[in-house]
Scaffold this active site. Structure first.
Site, PDB file in Angstrom:
ATOM      1  N   SER A  13      -1.085   3.347  -2.924  1.00  0.00           N
ATOM      2  CA  SER A  13      -1.759   4.069  -3.747  1.00  0.00           C
ATOM      3  C   SER A  13      -1.462   3.498  -5.304  1.00  0.00           C
ATOM      4  O   SER A  13      -1.519   2.335  -5.134  1.00  0.00           O
ATOM      5  CB  SER A  13      -1.414   5.633  -3.906  1.00  0.00           C
ATOM      6  N   ASP A  59     -10.987   5.740   3.471  1.00  0.00           N
ATOM      7  CA  ASP A  59     -10.307   6.327   2.298  1.00  0.00           C
ATOM      8  C   ASP A  59     -11.358   6.610   1.250  1.00  0.00           C
ATOM      9  O   ASP A  59     -12.183   5.912   0.597  1.00  0.00           O
ATOM     10  CB  ASP A  59      -9.271   5.207   1.673  1.00  0.00           C
ATOM     11  N   HIS A 104      -6.645   7.616   2.977  1.00  0.00           N
ATOM     12  CA  HIS A 104      -5.588   7.283   1.798  1.00  0.00           C
ATOM     13  C   HIS A 104      -4.135   7.548   2.504  1.00  0.00           C
ATOM     14  O   HIS A 104      -3.462   8.552   2.300  1.00  0.00           O
ATOM     15  CB  HIS A 104      -5.781   8.195   0.829  1.00  0.00           C
TER      16      HIS A 104
END
Length: 895
Positions: free
Chosen positions: A503, A590, A622
């Site tokens: 991330s 995602d 994600h």
């Protein structure tokens, strides 16, 4: 095309046998098998039923983490499974207030559209039934359900939020657990992001996102009227953490005002707005952490502060005495109170440390008896794990950066390979304690540094806001100077430094290799934004409450200054400077960091002839939730790092992991970006009429490990100046229809009616808008959306409409659908890939192979094979449906 709409309506620990031999390098302990570190815990997430008669927990069932239950005195071997979800692990759950139900939320394929499910543990199983029936209480596709309150006064209810009416904002409903009936409590037309209930479960307060991006606390009057009683600007924060015993005041955490840097807790009267200090960090070092309130007495139990390590400030002396007693029995561990019974006599105690993933105990506050229950990873050799220590260093501008350093055990901490591991968020923080990634990498011989760079939370608003518009700049310096510090201290070999993260940590990885290309010798970027402009332009609708704050912290893409900041900070724009070996990891579904973010950087490196490794899991979002995907990625990543930095790696892997790794490894040569097609608001133009008749297909839907076979019949009939195209799907499990009425001349939609399982969608189209209603799951939602342009191939029989286009080698066009899931316009790009011979039950045909993908690069799409004889027939269709966890659909012409 709009096949997703139609289909959504129609379809309701074993270790590796051949591990690397135990080995040491110098004094390093033996290699720890990946499975022991990252495989499913043997038991985790235990909770007590409200009456204390039962204990529930999560344990693998049929290879996937599910919920189990046993009586409190039974051995764990006597437990019985309550769920059998084989598609995705269940990661969290809770008991209803009366203990009748186990409740959990789950999405499909990592798309973060969560529904709420209920299981009755007392259900009598029928013959052949392994687990009780799981009921989907909300059962709405493309909606993210949020749980706001579990009322004690009505144990058969939940207060939930649904964003089915407006994707950006959640309306408040009361949900009947037994029946699934939903009652609207508050229609959210005021940008409300959260709701607060008092001890009597009365809605008292709501949090609103102000037009300027700040936060407002609103008093909710009995009439539903909202009155602002508190506000925080974009650079501040405030939120309700509970009500006082008499329900007259609230505990409010806040850092509002120039006089406050660290977040503290005040007592505020919602009627008058008057406030007084309740508590701030006695050491004046960190923000307020949490407040524990007794569900029995409604009094405070403790406050906590996360400094270098966790600190408690006890309010209830009897609980403090219990804590002291437990600490004596479990020394050298952090102790946490978890999952009390309704009377708070029994608690589960979690004990963990930096070198121990933890054990769980049952504690009786009356008898003071502490009883061991289980260890989550009982075979993990904790004696071989590496301690974590706190370090601090100065960044480029002199700011002190707190960080956590894990050094490989058994070797002198000199001239080691180093892996920088920045956390995600970036508005979060790393903490002291057990960290599987740190232990994994330290066991392979690396020093691991996890910095709390500026913009990390917990250190005051000045430290937090110091990261504003500093992506790739001072925030990256905070990481870079961590490497410099480790090198200066002789811990790290400057030629063997790697960086890895997910991330924002993935972004920092890309930024590190793009902006400091000589610093790193290896990099693994997981679900990493590469282009901040496209990242902000594709954030999910349910992040609307934080959009302006993200613009304030990162840069506003709608202003020249903001755009310049974002473009400068985007690693994609400096891809030509990258010379570090790079591995990119992505989940295809995602919703936060779209796959296009990874595709872009991979293509940029490939096109300049620079090697890059790419892993994409088609059933993840994600981050990887499925153990098989995670284990495959980790196997590839540790080998990749070892090849560049000289660390150790586990050579062996089970056959299923090796097979999955092969499946999710993508050849960069095959990656293509969505073509930048000039999207017109006029419809694609057909060059021939639809052909009246009936077209029969055999359909196979592969979803959640099952193959569902169905029959599909498309009928085209001429009705005046229109075509009526009806698509019917039937199977032993379900049936449904989708009927489109389209203009005879342009094939633009006029009306659409779809029915399945008691749900109905009815829409009428004009040149300027689409109106109608959608009744699904007992909820009736009005549809009234502007179109600002034409639609094409929208609804039943869409593939036959696409077959009327002037298909030829190299032909490409774009067209638009109305997407039912998002209630918005979806633009698709159509490209003819050439001719291909296909064999289906109806025969062998020479066809045009037509590829259809979302123009924005998001997941999904399909391929249709149009018979190239001008008959308008479609011989075969192949589709991937992200909203169903990457389900795959195959339709073949029968006649």
């Amino acid at each position: 095309m709009n096949k997703l709409n139609t289909l959504l309506l129609f379809c309701a620990l074993v270790l590796a046998s051949a591990t690397a031999p135990a080995q040491t390098t110098g004094k390093l302990p033996p290699i720890i098998d990946r499975e022991l570190l990252f495989g499913d815990p043997e038991i985790s997430g235990a909770q007590l039923s409200p009456d204390g008669k039962f204990m529930s927990f999560i344990k693998p069932y049929k290879g996937t983490r599910n919920i189990w239950v046993k009586t409190i005195n039974e051995p764990f071997a006597a437990a019985k499974p309550m769920t059998a979800d084989t598609s995705r692990p269940i990661r969290g759950y809770f008991w209803s207030r009366d203990g009748k139900y186990l409740l959990f939320s789950q999405d499909k394929g990592g798309d973060e559209n969560f529904n709420v499910y209920a299981v009755n543990p007392a259900e009598t199983l029928k013959a052949g039934q392994d687990v009780p029936m799981t009921r989907d209480l909300t059962n709405i596709k493309g909606v993210r359900v949020q749980i706001y309150n579990v009322p004690k006064t009505d144990p058969n209810a939940l207060y939930i939020g649904l964003n089915d009416r407006d994707k950006a904002w959640h309306d408040l409903y009361k949900l009947n657990i037994a029946t699934g009936q939903k009652t609207l409590i508050l229609k959210n037309t005021d940008r409300l992001g959260g709701y607060d209930f008092d001890w009597t479960d009365k809605l008292r307060l709501a949090t609103r996102s102000a037009d300027d991006g700040g936060t407002e606390i609103m008093r909710v009057e009995p009439t539903g009227k909202l009155t602002k009683i508190y506000s925080a600007n974009l650079s501040e924060g405030a939120g309700v953490v509970g009500f006082t015993k008499d329900n007259k005041r609230v505990y409010l955490e806040t850092n509002v005002g120039n006089a406050r840097d660290l977040t503290e807790v005040v007592l505020m009267d919602p009627e008058t707005g008057k406030e007084e200090l309740f508590e701030r960090d006695p050491k004046q070092r960190v923000d307020f952490g949490s407040l524990a309130l007794s569900d029995v007495t409604h009094e405070p139990i403790y406050t906590s502060y996360e400094d270098d390590r966790q600190r408690y400030n006890w309010k209830d002396k009897s609980f403090e005495a219990d804590y002291t007693l437990i600490k004596k029995e479990i020394p050298n561990a952090e102790v946490y109170f978890r999952s009390p019974t309704a009377d708070e006599r029994y608690w589960l105690i979690a004990a963990t440390s930096d070198t121990d993933p933890g054990a769980t105990y049952l504690y009786d506050r009356t008898t003071k008896k502490l009883t061991f229950q289980y260890r989550s990873r009982p075979t993990l050799p904790v004696a071989d794990l590496a301690p974590m220590q706190v370090v601090r260093y100065k960044s480029s501008d002199g700011l002190e950066i707190p960080a956590y350093l894990t050094l490989p055990k058994g070797v002198e901490p000199k001239n080691l390979p180093l892996i920088m591991f920045p956390h995600g968020g970036p508005w979060g923080r790393d903490s002291w304690g057990y960290n599987a990634f740190a232990q994994f990498l330290a066991n392979r011989g690396y020093a691991v540094l996890a910095p709390n760079f500026r913009a990390s939370t917990g250190y005051g608003k000045k430290f937090l806001n110091g990261g504003n518009k500093q992506w790739g700049l001072l925030m990256q310096d905070d990481i870079t100077y961590g490497v410099k510090d480790m090198v200066a201290k002789g811990i790290a070999d400057p030629k063997r430094v790697g960086i890895m993260g997910g991330s924002y940590g993935g972004y920092a990885t890309l930024a590190g290799v793009a902006f400091t290309p000589d610093l790193y010798a290896s990099a693994v970027a997981i679900v990493a934004p590469s282009n901040l402009m496209t990242l902000l332009n594709s954030i999910p609708a349910y992040w609307e409450a934080g959009r302006k704050q993200m613009y304030d912290r990162m840069g506003d893409p709608n202003t020249p200054e903001g755009k310049a900041t974002l473009e400068k900070a985007s690693p994609l724009n400096s891809a030509d400077k990258i010379k570090t070996p790079l591995m990119v990891v992505q989940g295809a579904n995602d919703p936060r960091v779209n796959k296009a973010e990874s595709d872009q950087i991979v293509v940029a490196l490939r096109d300049r002839g620079f090697p890059v490794e790419y892993i994409v899991a088609d059933d993840e979002g994600h981050g990887f939730a499925k153990p098989v995907n995670n284990m495959a990625m980790l196997a590839a990543a540790e080998k990749f790092m070892a090849s560049n930095l000289g660390g150790r790696y586990q050579e062996s892997m089970p056959d299923n992991i090796a097979k999955r790794l092969k499946q999710i490894t993508v050849d960069p040569k095959t990656v293509s970006l969505a073509k930048k097609v000039a999207v017109s608001t006029t419809a694609a133009t057909p060059t021939m009429d639809l052909k009246p008749g009936k077209y029969a297909y055999k359909v196979k839907l592969a979803v959640q490990g099952r193959d569902i076979e169905m029959d599909k019949m498309i009928e085209v009939a001429e009705v005046g100046n229109t075509w009526r195209v009806t698509e019917n799907i039937t199977s032993p499990m379900m049936s449904g229809s989708d009927e489109s009425v389209v203009s005879k001349k342009t094939l633009m939609p006029v009306k659409r009616t779809a029915k399945q399982g008691g749900g109905t969608v009815e829409m009428t189209y004009t040149a300027s808008k689409v109106t109608g209603s959608m009744n699904m799951g007992g909820q009736n939602m009005a549809i009234d959306k502007p179109l600002d342009g034409a639609l094409f191939a929208d609804g039943g029989g869409a593939s036959l409409m696409l077959a009327t286009l002037p298909l030829a080698d190299g032909y490409t066009t774009s067209f638009r659908n109305f997407d039912l899931a998002s209630q918005g316009i979806k633009t698709m790009t159509l490209s003819v890939l050439g001719k291909e011979s296909v064999t289906v039950p109806a025969g062998t045909f020479e066809t045009w192979k037509v590829d259809i993908k979302p123009t924005d690069g998001s997941a999904g799409g399909q391929t249709i094979y149009v018979v190239a004889d001008g008959s308008g027939r479609v011989a075969k269709e192949e589709a991937v449906i992200p909203a169903m966890g990457g389900a795959k659909m195959l339709s073949e012409l029968v006649k």
